[in-house]
Motif scaffolding. Structure first.
Motif, PDB file in Angstrom:
ATOM      1  N   LEU A   1       2.399   9.020  -8.959  1.00  0.00           N
ATOM      2  CA  LEU A   1       1.465   8.580  -7.993  1.00  0.00           C
ATOM      3  C   LEU A   1       0.138   8.690  -8.251  1.00  0.00           C
ATOM      4  CD1 LEU A   1       3.724   9.508  -5.079  1.00  0.00           C
ATOM      5  CD2 LEU A   1       3.428   7.291  -5.825  1.00  0.00           C
TER       6      LEU A   1
ATOM      7  N   LYS B   1     -10.049  10.603  -1.197  1.00  0.00           N
ATOM      8  CA  LYS B   1      -9.148  11.667  -0.762  1.00  0.00           C
ATOM      9  C   LYS B   1      -9.129  12.859  -1.683  1.00  0.00           C
ATOM     10  CE  LYS B   1      -5.164   9.128  -2.740  1.00  0.00           C
ATOM     11  NZ  LYS B   1      -3.846   8.681  -2.486  1.00  0.00           N
TER      12      LYS B   1
ATOM     13  N   GLY C   1     -18.150  -2.374   4.913  1.00  0.00           N
ATOM     14  CA  GLY C   1     -17.568  -1.961   3.814  1.00  0.00           C
ATOM     15  C   GLY C   1     -18.037  -0.508   3.678  1.00  0.00           C
TER      16      GLY C   1
ATOM     17  N   GLU D   1      -6.275  15.421  -3.041  1.00  0.00           N
ATOM     18  CA  GLU D   1      -4.866  15.954  -3.176  1.00  0.00           C
ATOM     19  C   GLU D   1      -4.693  17.235  -3.954  1.00  0.00           C
ATOM     20  OE1 GLU D   1      -2.162  12.121  -2.045  1.00  0.00           O
ATOM     21  OE2 GLU D   1      -2.881  12.220  -4.230  1.00  0.00           O
TER      22      GLU D   1
ATOM     23  N   ASN E   1      -5.211   2.047  -9.622  1.00  0.00           N
ATOM     24  CA  ASN E   1      -5.287   1.182  -8.558  1.00  0.00           C
ATOM     25  C   ASN E   1      -6.581   1.503  -7.878  1.00  0.00           C
ATOM     26  OD1 ASN E   1      -5.080  -0.132  -6.078  1.00  0.00           O
ATOM     27  ND2 ASN E   1      -2.778  -0.032  -6.048  1.00  0.00           N
TER      28      ASN E   1
ATOM     29  N   ARG F   1     -18.972   1.843   5.609  1.00  0.00           N
ATOM     30  CA  ARG F   1     -18.285   2.929   6.686  1.00  0.00           C
ATOM     31  C   ARG F   1     -16.909   3.147   5.893  1.00  0.00           C
ATOM     32  NH1 ARG F   1     -17.286   1.444  12.248  1.00  0.00           N
ATOM     33  NH2 ARG F   1     -17.173   3.670  12.797  1.00  0.00           N
ATOM     34  N   ARG F   2     -16.205   2.390   5.474  1.00  0.00           N
ATOM     35  CA  ARG F   2     -14.717   2.296   5.091  1.00  0.00           C
ATOM     36  C   ARG F   2     -14.809   3.602   3.800  1.00  0.00           C
ATOM     37  NH1 ARG F   2     -11.301  -2.754   3.111  1.00  0.00           N
ATOM     38  NH2 ARG F   2      -9.056  -1.851   3.327  1.00  0.00           N
TER      39      ARG F   2
ATOM     40  N   GLU G   1      -0.872   6.350 -10.751  1.00  0.00           N
ATOM     41  CA  GLU G   1      -1.065   5.022  -9.914  1.00  0.00           C
ATOM     42  C   GLU G   1      -2.425   4.788  -9.297  1.00  0.00           C
ATOM     43  OE1 GLU G   1       1.811   4.436  -7.113  1.00  0.00           O
ATOM     44  OE2 GLU G   1       1.586   2.307  -7.034  1.00  0.00           O
ATOM     45  N   ASP G   2      -2.698   6.170  -8.736  1.00  0.00           N
ATOM     46  CA  ASP G   2      -3.870   5.958  -7.733  1.00  0.00           C
ATOM     47  C   ASP G   2      -5.198   5.722  -8.574  1.00  0.00           C
ATOM     48  OD1 ASP G   2      -2.422   6.256  -5.553  1.00  0.00           O
ATOM     49  OD2 ASP G   2      -3.012   8.452  -5.012  1.00  0.00           O
TER      50      ASP G   2
ATOM     51  N   GLY H   1      -8.181   0.421  -5.348  1.00  0.00           N
ATOM     52  CA  GLY H   1      -8.461   0.298  -3.808  1.00  0.00           C
ATOM     53  C   GLY H   1      -8.414   1.471  -3.010  1.00  0.00           C
ATOM     54  N   GLN H   2      -8.329   2.864  -3.717  1.00  0.00           N
ATOM     55  CA  GLN H   2      -8.017   4.000  -3.005  1.00  0.00           C
ATOM     56  C   GLN H   2      -9.128   4.386  -2.043  1.00  0.00           C
ATOM     57  OE1 GLN H   2      -5.261   5.450  -3.569  1.00  0.00           O
ATOM     58  NE2 GLN H   2      -4.599   3.805  -4.679  1.00  0.00           N
ATOM     59  N   ARG H   3      -8.688   4.907  -0.935  1.00  0.00           N
ATOM     60  CA  ARG H   3      -9.599   5.524  -0.003  1.00  0.00           C
ATOM     61  C   ARG H   3      -9.789   7.091  -0.608  1.00  0.00           C
ATOM     62  NH1 ARG H   3      -7.618   7.427   4.851  1.00  0.00           N
ATOM     63  NH2 ARG H   3      -9.419   7.032   5.969  1.00  0.00           N
TER      64      ARG H   3
ATOM     65  N   LEU I   1      -2.023  -7.795  -7.246  1.00  0.00           N
ATOM     66  CA  LEU I   1      -1.578  -7.062  -6.187  1.00  0.00           C
ATOM     67  C   LEU I   1      -0.098  -7.757  -5.864  1.00  0.00           C
ATOM     68  CD1 LEU I   1      -3.802  -6.599  -3.051  1.00  0.00           C
ATOM     69  CD2 LEU I   1      -1.806  -5.077  -3.791  1.00  0.00           C
TER      70      LEU I   1
END
Lengths: 358, 358, 358, 358, 358
Positions: free
Chosen positions: B92, B105, B227, B107, B99, B229-230, B95-96, B101-103, B11
């Motif tokens: 982007l 989603k 965790g 798109e 990476n 729930r997130r 990158e997602d 740690g994405q929520r 990070l």
């Protein structure tokens, strides 16, 4: 325990199957699947119990008015699939009917309506709430209902149809659907009321004579209430869905009943919410009663100790073996000491009384 | 601990880079990146394992029907970047994908769809929930999936494609996307069910024989549930997104499946919510059990003290050395005092019995 | 303490002033106000450090591409006012820039954009989160940034501009604004991660060896988390505002970046939320550890008392001075009594062992 | 107490009256009603103190610019009614002005604006927050303000009008309304800051030396904070209402100020919310400090008991009167026993030290 | 208890009936049903007490202005049904009027309005809040009100009509409906104020001299507040409904009153919310007072034990019977030991004083 295990095996075996595969995931609660049908118009009403797929389809075809077919027991998925196929029902709907873990919902497939909800009942000892899934399919003037086992929740409507009471015979299948839902929701009130009484008994118990058992009971209440909320909350959305339906699926003439049903649903939800608040209030009661009991115990300990420790000390003093202890030789020494002890004793009692520990 | 440290370094090294810089931020969980592809039409189906970027592009170009390319392992960012560039995927998005740690989603980049969510599994001892990121890119009739490591969550769909079961071979890549998502969400149920059993075991433990260890377990459950729930809450929004998609990205014919998926997602969320409520209910249970134990200890202390302190006092009185203590000379004085002590002893026992402390 | 007092005096002296009066309300954190500017086009890039108002205005006028002027330190309100007046910035905006207690917000004054947010950093001992206000004004192709003191949060972007990396040189000032915001938000993750480690250390401490100090630490964590939420929650709304902006203020081409920024913001908020849940879970842990310790103490007390009080009573009995106590004359009376005491002792030990108190 | 009783009598006597009956329901806080007026244009400014209804009406009629009439004290309802009637104000508005228990609100009666909110101040000892109602009526270019008693909250604006500072003299009455509201809300910050300091003092007290008094203080803080929330929450909605107002009631040119006011209001609400969170965090602190104190007490008890009970037992053994107790005849028996006691004493100390109870 | 049982029987007997079956489900609270009517125009006003259905219908027919018919007592469902049928009221509305467990609601049946809400009153001992259902039917210029028993809540309006006070005689039945609702809501304030005083008494009790009884009282407060919330929350929605009504059912001229009513309703809800917060704050107070009491008890125990146990030990030492105990032969040995005891005694007192336990 056994129940839960069985269900899981079903779930796992279902994993990886294509969506819409109809597999019954519940416990078989009846020996056979009982099918019954009622066909009625404003003037006529005939009942029979079709046994085969052909007989069911025949019943639907021949009916001139409203056709209501009821399945008690879901484990014979073949018959259910066949009937649904005849009516052109989507595979996902068939899957939902058989998979008894559905959330209450209302689905509008434009050519038919699919409604699922839970019927609740108390088990024999009245402490566990049992839930069974009831599914409805409304297509044109045909209503098909699916229950996990034979219950009495539809009896009132059945009787009204037979006797021609109320307006049920004058309306179409959408009113029948409403009338049945209304019965299911009314049934909630009876169960909730009985359950509420249990809760009040527990409250009395907690206020008067709580024991460790009460906590376990309270914990079970919380579990049951959590499960109940899960079945009851989505009802609101489901019933609200009726108000948004369009002709011809759900006649505008029945909208006012849908609103009434919605009001009842809100009341059910509020009652469950009150149960939830009550259980948390009762938990506070219990914790406090435990804490008060402890205080009681501590008080007794403190009283006993405060009174006798000084007295024991005095007797200890005159139990010493010094050669020169003048008091020991006094004629009334012993009696004077006994008197002093009595004074200390009474003094301590008065002190404790003043502090309201006695 | 080591794991967390490593992630942080990544990070930090990423800090200050231009947005859209593709850097893999997770742990490398596999030795090599395994790439596999399946191309199928309603009649045909061919699989291979492309090794190079050229082979992948070749596979996409040659395919006549649906092309599904799956990456197991994300640490070879060069290949992923190249493929994404070929398909004109925004930086982007790349990158997602890398990476981890994405929520969750969804798109809609108008010429392609990008979906991210978490796959969950239990670790070896069944107490920690592991989460891995799965990304989907849907463009025209091509679906690319990215997993952190080889898993079995897609196997069911792969088998159905090979065997031509269900309708997957008759539909386009958007149905394939749905089918895979459905599998991932179904997998949630299995994991949640196993986890729920652990929670019930803990409940039994807390009700029957709680120790300090139980508290640590309970604390871990709370952490894991937080965790979970997130990862699970944003799923709702993500899946709801499918219902809003337009042709040609997501065919209207699949909307009914998206709604079904949405129902399942809600059930997952509700289950996690129930876990949360259960853990807080269990914490209350634990606190009460500790408090009850304390009461037990205090009772024993009070009982012992209440019984023996008065007795000791009596013996202390007659241990005094006054010369004039008439009782000491009585022939049966000793036995009378022993009798008095027995009476006090029994009296205290009766008293304690009445207060229900024995 | 001193800090807080000072701020209040400022606030009070500001009371009653007309709205829009520019008064710096923070603490002066730097000796002088450092101003730097970078002007760049796709091909050129020049930097300088203007000292006077005239030099700043000159820089803006001469620039052909993007102009970025950065203020480190806000206490020289005259310069800031003059520049803002030149750019036709509303007085309330100037007030907001100088009044460092703003909530994060994005304001669209149609001819310019005003964004405020907080930069966070950990202080030297890593236990307090410090917040500094950063304001942005975007007008045409000019971006002005205001920081309370020199920090390194913009260094990455500055380097990319100098070296022409990424697309920053190809885009206008709105992209620069996004890139800087992205850096600030990325910085949140680093701070949150460090802070999260502190929280995990505290968790370990609470699980293994809690003392009264832990509670004070935990209380501070709660305070800091409360402060953090206040800065972080409005970020969501602020960043969401970018998606609603219209050309020409914020180019549509940058909307996809705004969405990405929004995702990051949500993650920051979720992390803070998790901290909050964690601290309340840790408080439960602490309370239970205190309660467990108490139980330990009570057990020892009860054990000591339960064992020795009956023994003392026995010795007390034979310490009485009655003339006729036959046991006293027995040859082995003493040893028998010692034996009885040993039996009672061992019996109590066994009893306590069985109740699991030893 | 007396205060509350009085208010209730008023309320009861009001019961059953027609809606819109103007009755002053507060406490009379001033001997007389003080009325003052300021009329100003960009160039002129005249003040006077009208005594009668006629004088007030005369003032309004003669004014060429903005007319601001301020009432300090509400108990003379006749004058207020008469003025309102002259301005054609609805009876419900008059009732609201006199009934001091209003929630903050903004009412748009199309031909006039009515705003109500609370002014807060700390009482003499700085522990109770006092609330007074301030009402505003804005009609054309006339602003009438009603306060329960003379306060200094409007002084800043009055001074600015007299001295012609800021833009207040250049704008119309709607700007004056905004300026006054801005002052009231700014006043909130000062009070909240003072109150926050009290809370911090309490926090220090709780961390260092809590007593039973602290709990009562904390309880009062909670009460005050609850009351504050009630006054502060509706402010948000009220101030947001200004942004929706249309010309000519509220000039568009002032909208940017309304937004600024809205930001301040949100900050006030957040501060109150933080107070709320702080008090609940402080309650936890207090409970824990009580529990820690208890632990201290218990430790001392346990230490004393654990050390002396075994020693007393030993001395008890050698206080027995058996004829055959060989140790009693040993020359150094006494000293050996003393030595054993010392060893037990030191042993217990070491044991307690190890368990960290000393 | 009896009450609740009775209600349940009614509910059960109602189960299975067609929707819209009018059955009175409450307790009969009056011997007979009292019917009264008032007919008024701006100039005239006549009252009578119709006994039969025909008389009621006659009254409605003959009236030239507003007709208000009031039923006290609902157990004569035949009359109510007949009147409703005459006015063409939907069966579900009739059911709602008779079924006294309705949630407050406003239903717009386009040709008539149906409003239901609860009137609250305190019972004799002022600790239980009693709720009675009041229903309103507004059709054209006729208003019919249904109460469970004769109450005084409408008296104010009745008097105003008779005396021609206020504007009630100048307006139509919709204003009358508003005026009555306003009275009912105003009545809430009086009851809430009385109830709030009980709560403050309890607060004083808890702060000064809490006992176990206080907890039961507090628990009852929580129950009552829960029940109150249930009646009060839906009021907001109901009253908000009036603002959305169209001519001719509810005249626009009365909208400003509806808004006023809405404000009052919000205040009622806020007050109930404050009660809720207060009870939970009071519970904390109680728990702490119990815990403080316990601390007091423990302190006394510890003080007594800490002082006398060492003293008893000393006396025990010199009660030992060793032949060679030199101190026993000292002339002043006894007095020296007494002195040592006094020193220990005073030392302990000082120590305890320092720790603030005395």
């Amino acid at each position: 325990m056994l129940h839960r295990k069985k269900q899981k095996q079903k779930l796992k075996s279902k994993l990886g199957m294509p969506p819409g595969t109809p597999v019954f995931t519940g416990q078989q609660k009846m020996a056979t699947v009982d099918i019954s049908s009622i066909c009625y118009t404003e003037t006529d009403c005939s009942e029979n119990t079709p046994k085969t797929i052909e007989e069911i389809i025949e019943t639907i075809k021949k009916s001139k008015g409203v056709t209501w077919i009821n399945f008690d027991g879901l484990h014979d998925s073949a018959v259910i699939e066949a009937v649904c196929e005849y009516l052109d029902i989507h595979k996902l709907t068939v899957e939902d009917i058989l998979n008894v873990g559905q959330r209450p919902k209302l689905e509008d497939y434009s050519h038919y309506l699919h409604a699922v909800l839970k019927e609740i009942s108390l088990d024999a000892d009245g402490e566990t709430i049992e839930q069974e899934q009831i599914s409805f399919i409304l297509k044109d003037n045909v209503l098909i209902t699916f229950q996990e086992r034979t219950g009495d929740v539809f009896d009132g409507v059945r009787k009204r149809i037979r006797e021609g009471k109320g307006i049920v015979r004058k309306r179409k299948a959408d009113y029948l659907l409403y009338a049945l839902l209304d019965n299911v929701v009314d049934h909630y009130f009876v169960v909730l009321e009985n359950y509420g009484e249990k809760l009040e008994d527990l409250e009395t118990e907690l206020l008067e004579n709580p024991d460790e058992n009460s906590l376990t009971k309270l914990h079970n209440f919380r579990r049951e209430t959590l499960g109940l909320r899960r079945s009851v909350y989505p009802l609101r959305e489901m019933v609200a869905g009726f108000e948004k339906l369009d002709e011809p699926l759900f006649s505008h003439i029945n909208k006012v009943f849908a609103r009434d049903l919605y009001d009842h649903t809100i009341k059910v939800i509020e009652t469950v919410e009150i149960f939830r608040d009550m259980t948390s209030s009762l938990l506070d009661l219990y914790i406090n009663s435990v804490s008060n009991k402890m205080n009681e115990v501590m008080k007794v300990l403190t009283i006993m100790t405060s009174i006798f420790i000084p007295l024991s000390f005095i007797s200890g003093v005159y139990g010493m073996n010094f050669q020169n202890m003048p008091e020991l030789g006094y004629k009334y020494g012993y009696f004077i000491v006994l008197g002093v002890m009595a004074v200390v004793f009474v003094g301590m009692l008065i002190y404790l009384k003043r502090r309201r520990w006695l």
